[in-house]
Scaffold this motif. Sequence first.
Motif, mmCIF file in Angstrom:
data_model
loop_
_atom_site.group_PDB
_atom_site.id
_atom_site.type_symbol
_atom_site.label_atom_id
_atom_site.label_comp_id
_atom_site.label_asym_id
_atom_site.label_seq_id
_atom_site.Cartn_x
_atom_site.Cartn_y
_atom_site.Cartn_z
ATOM 1 N N GLU A 133 0.689 -1.202 0.189
ATOM 2 C CA GLU A 133 0.000 -0.071 -0.134
ATOM 3 C C GLU A 133 0.822 1.168 -0.213
ATOM 4 O OE1 GLU A 133 -3.192 0.376 2.809
ATOM 5 O OE2 GLU A 133 -3.732 -1.616 2.474
ATOM 6 N N HIS A 134 1.700 1.261 0.743
ATOM 7 C CA HIS A 134 2.924 2.450 0.839
ATOM 8 C C HIS A 134 3.402 2.791 -0.497
ATOM 9 C CE1 HIS A 134 5.673 5.341 2.295
ATOM 10 N NE2 HIS A 134 6.543 4.540 1.825
ATOM 11 N N PHE A 135 3.836 1.820 -1.109
ATOM 12 C CA PHE A 135 4.625 2.197 -2.608
ATOM 13 C C PHE A 135 3.708 2.220 -3.647
ATOM 14 C CE2 PHE A 135 8.073 -0.119 -0.008
ATOM 15 C CZ PHE A 135 9.200 0.822 -0.108
ATOM 16 N N ALA A 136 2.296 1.707 -3.463
ATOM 17 C CA ALA A 136 1.481 2.124 -4.485
ATOM 18 C C ALA A 136 0.719 3.488 -4.341
ATOM 19 C CB ALA A 136 0.093 1.070 -4.371
ATOM 20 N N ALA A 137 0.694 3.839 -3.133
ATOM 21 C CA ALA A 137 0.214 5.338 -2.850
ATOM 22 C C ALA A 137 1.360 6.264 -3.398
ATOM 23 C CB ALA A 137 0.133 5.526 -1.421
ATOM 24 N N LYS A 138 2.512 5.890 -3.525
ATOM 25 C CA LYS A 138 3.608 6.753 -4.009
ATOM 26 C C LYS A 138 3.590 6.448 -5.632
ATOM 27 C CE LYS A 138 7.805 6.652 -1.957
ATOM 28 N NZ LYS A 138 8.008 8.217 -1.589
ATOM 29 N N GLY A 139 3.119 5.503 -5.876
ATOM 30 C CA GLY A 139 3.128 5.329 -7.411
ATOM 31 C C GLY A 139 4.442 4.673 -7.988
ATOM 32 N N MET A 140 5.021 3.990 -6.966
ATOM 33 C CA MET A 140 6.149 3.421 -7.128
ATOM 34 C C MET A 140 5.962 1.692 -7.448
ATOM 35 S SD MET A 140 8.800 4.729 -4.422
ATOM 36 C CE MET A 140 10.150 3.502 -4.762
#
Length: 221
Positions: A133-140
């Motif tokens: 979730e963290h990296f998805a939210a950053k678009g990574m």
Amino acid sequence: ANAANVPLTLALSKGRIFEETRPMLAAAGVEITEDPETSRKLILPTTNPNLRVIVVRATDVPTYVQYGAADFGVAGKDVLLEHGGAGLYQPLDLDIAHCRMSVAVHVDFDYASAVRQGARLRVATKYVQVAREHFAAKGMHVDLIKLYGSMELAPLVGLADAIVDLVSSGGTLRANQLVEVEEIMQISSRLVVNQAALKLKRAALAPLLDAFARTTRANAP
Ligand code: PRP
């Protein structure tokens, strides 16, 4: 049933959660009479004949409570997010066992540049849901590698570019030449209660839940 005779089971894990929950139970007049660090027993009696404590792995606390094998328990937000919280009522942040969940890399790894360039990073973690979730939210875009412990080793031996792990003092990161590059969230432990037990054993649970609530407020700064 008479509330005084309803048996209750509390799930705890060894270490900080056990040590910091103990004084909260004491506020309800309950002492745990054996020490899980020296006793090998997994079911510990208390001075309340209707309350027993089971000692389980931290990641297993929500599972025991979800299935009703324990009526209530104490678990970290990290563990609860990975579990998903099904079947659990979470009435109270106990404000104990504080730490943070962070992204860390080797001191020689230029994380900011890698992010800016849109590099596809390999991230090792026990906390794959939170990390995803963290990296998805950053678009990574990241490739997650599930580990069960010693995450700090992964960047040192080329298994991963980064880790997502709990940080408390920061001592483990420093000892392994890692640095925190992003804080994902603050973590503390919560009370979790089986949803059926909350209804069927409400009267028996109430004094204990009240004691937790009182001591939590008393602890507040
Ligand atoms: C946690 C975490 C880090 C360490 C951080 O592990 O996974 O390794 O503590 O603490 P520090 O910042 O104070 O050094 P823990 O010892 O709880 O064991 P675990 O691997 O079983 O979670």
